[in-house]
Each structure stands twice: as C-alpha cells, then as structure tokens.
Design a protein around this motif. Sequence first.
Motif, mmCIF file in Angstrom:
data_model
loop_
_atom_site.group_PDB
_atom_site.id
_atom_site.type_symbol
_atom_site.label_atom_id
_atom_site.label_comp_id
_atom_site.label_asym_id
_atom_site.label_seq_id
_atom_site.Cartn_x
_atom_site.Cartn_y
_atom_site.Cartn_z
ATOM 1 N N ALA A 45 36.042 10.116 80.018
ATOM 2 C CA ALA A 45 35.319 9.058 79.295
ATOM 3 C C ALA A 45 34.016 8.702 79.985
ATOM 4 O O ALA A 45 33.075 8.223 79.334
ATOM 5 C CB ALA A 45 36.200 7.822 79.169
ATOM 6 N N ALA A 46 33.941 8.924 81.299
ATOM 7 C CA ALA A 46 32.728 8.605 82.061
ATOM 8 C C ALA A 46 31.766 9.777 82.142
ATOM 9 O O ALA A 46 30.782 9.728 82.889
ATOM 10 C CB ALA A 46 33.103 8.152 83.469
ATOM 11 N N SER A 47 32.028 10.823 81.382
ATOM 12 C CA SER A 47 31.178 12.009 81.404
ATOM 13 C C SER A 47 29.713 11.632 81.164
ATOM 14 O O SER A 47 29.398 10.827 80.296
ATOM 15 C CB SER A 47 31.643 12.990 80.326
ATOM 16 N N GLY A 48 28.839 12.202 81.958
ATOM 17 C CA GLY A 48 27.409 11.897 81.837
ATOM 18 C C GLY A 48 26.915 10.971 82.928
ATOM 19 O O GLY A 48 25.705 10.833 83.124
ATOM 20 N N THR A 49 27.828 10.325 83.637
ATOM 21 C CA THR A 49 27.446 9.487 84.776
ATOM 22 C C THR A 49 27.722 10.251 86.074
ATOM 23 O O THR A 49 28.352 11.301 86.076
ATOM 24 C CB THR A 49 28.241 8.169 84.796
ATOM 25 N N VAL A 50 27.237 9.708 87.175
ATOM 26 C CA VAL A 50 27.552 10.266 88.487
ATOM 27 C C VAL A 50 28.724 9.481 89.046
ATOM 28 O O VAL A 50 28.664 8.256 89.149
ATOM 29 C CB VAL A 50 26.340 10.179 89.435
ATOM 30 N N TYR A 51 29.794 10.169 89.394
ATOM 31 C CA TYR A 51 30.999 9.479 89.834
ATOM 32 C C TYR A 51 31.693 10.279 90.918
ATOM 33 O O TYR A 51 31.385 11.454 91.167
ATOM 34 C CB TYR A 51 31.958 9.226 88.666
ATOM 35 N N ALA A 52 32.668 9.629 91.562
ATOM 36 C CA ALA A 52 33.478 10.291 92.583
ATOM 37 C C ALA A 52 34.876 9.711 92.552
ATOM 38 O O ALA A 52 35.065 8.506 92.349
ATOM 39 C CB ALA A 52 32.856 10.109 93.972
#
Length: 255
Positions: A45-52
Amino acid sequence: MVWAVLLAGLTWHSARNDPPTVREQRTISQAAPRVDAAIGELVAAASGTVYALTPTEFEQGCRVTPFADGAILRRHVELAVPAGEERAVLERVAEGLPSTWRAGVRLTSDGPRLRADAGEFVTVSGRTVADGRVRLSVETGCRPADAVVASLLPGYPPGPESTALAAALSALGVPAGEPDVRVEAACPSGGVARTVRADVAAAAQSPQAALAPLAGGTPVMATDELYAYQHDGVAVLVELYEDRTVLAATTGCAG
C-alpha cells in the motif's frame, strides 16, 4: 445426564472447531504469520514512497490473565515522505489496504492517525513521528508466548537491496561488509519485501553530497538528519547522527 453429555460434547466440538473469540486464544506463533502478512500489505500500500522495515520487537512480561505472563509481537515500516504530505500518505496507505480491514485515518490532537484491523486480533496503526517521517505498525497485543520470535520469521536469499546498500556504503567511504540486520516480509501478490541495515561510524565527508549521484540529484528527502532516495528500484534511507550513520536499503512489494 443426557443434557450434561450433550453440553460436554458441544464444548469439545467448539473448542476444536470454532474460531477464537479473544486474542488470548491465539498464541504468538499462531499470530506471527498474520503479522508478517500485514506488513506485506502495508508495504504494498505504501508503494511509491521510500520506506524501510525495522527489526521485529518481541516484548515479554505482559499479562495475558492475572495468572499468566505473555508477550507482544510488533513490526514496523518507517516511511520518508515530503514534509507536509504525512496525512496524505497515511490516507493513501489506508485506501490501499484490504477493504475487510476497515482502515481509516482520523485527525487527533497528536496529528493524523491510521487505524485498521488485520484480523485474528492483530491491529494496524500509522502515525507521523516527525516532519517527513511516518511509522506504520502491526501489533498482536498480549498473547501466550509459545515460541522464540526468531524461529517465527521466514528466511529469504539476498537481493538487489544488498547491492544498493553496498553502493551507499562505498559512496560514504565505508568498506562494504555483511549487513548488521536483515528484515523481511512476504508480499500479498507474491515475492518478498526485504530490508538490510548497516550501522557505521559517521562519514567524514558530507553524506548528502556523497550520496547525491546515487539519488540522481533528486532525493525524496534531504535534511541534516535524514537522506532518502530511490536507486534502481531500491529505497534507501540514511539516518545521520553525530557519531554514526544508519543505512537501510529496501526492496518492496508491487502496489
């Protein structure tokens, strides 16, 4: 006598076949796959953001009942987003979650909050932790602890996240070695989301300048405390402290 036998039989059948009605009826090992799946849904769902993905937390010593100790299993996804877009990102994540989770975002005195129910008494939440930083969390609540958390987590071979981490370390002038931490989660459509982390000494040169070529000159976030960018499909978060630098490289799930 007939009624007692019938009641005993129904109780036995219910205990073996009916779904649990409270979380105390589901152990940590039974809840762990649901937590892993929920993290995968959040990453997609958070695709497109930078995450870890962050290391799994296993808190022991809570009370399942007044007479029994238990444990809480937690997992988090850390997002770096442009400052001012935290609520919009939380709402986009909520919209991307399964409809059965009944996910929503409401504004509170502490800022926007995401809430959702992943099923089997596993809760999902999301909040802003700093300007440009969002944390998504999955938690079991207090459960009977019937396993060590390390034995509950799946293992996967390394991928392009290791290459991206090595490139970032090289740009900072740090020899690339084995990552300090590997964190993984199964994606809902197949595949694996994976984060590798390294905790190293503070860079002698400007980390922002050293990493700019890898970011293509357009980082998602660039402050004195955090540098975030995408490189060859891998999200890279670099946390900058006075005495050390923490790097995380993540391959995610398709949205």
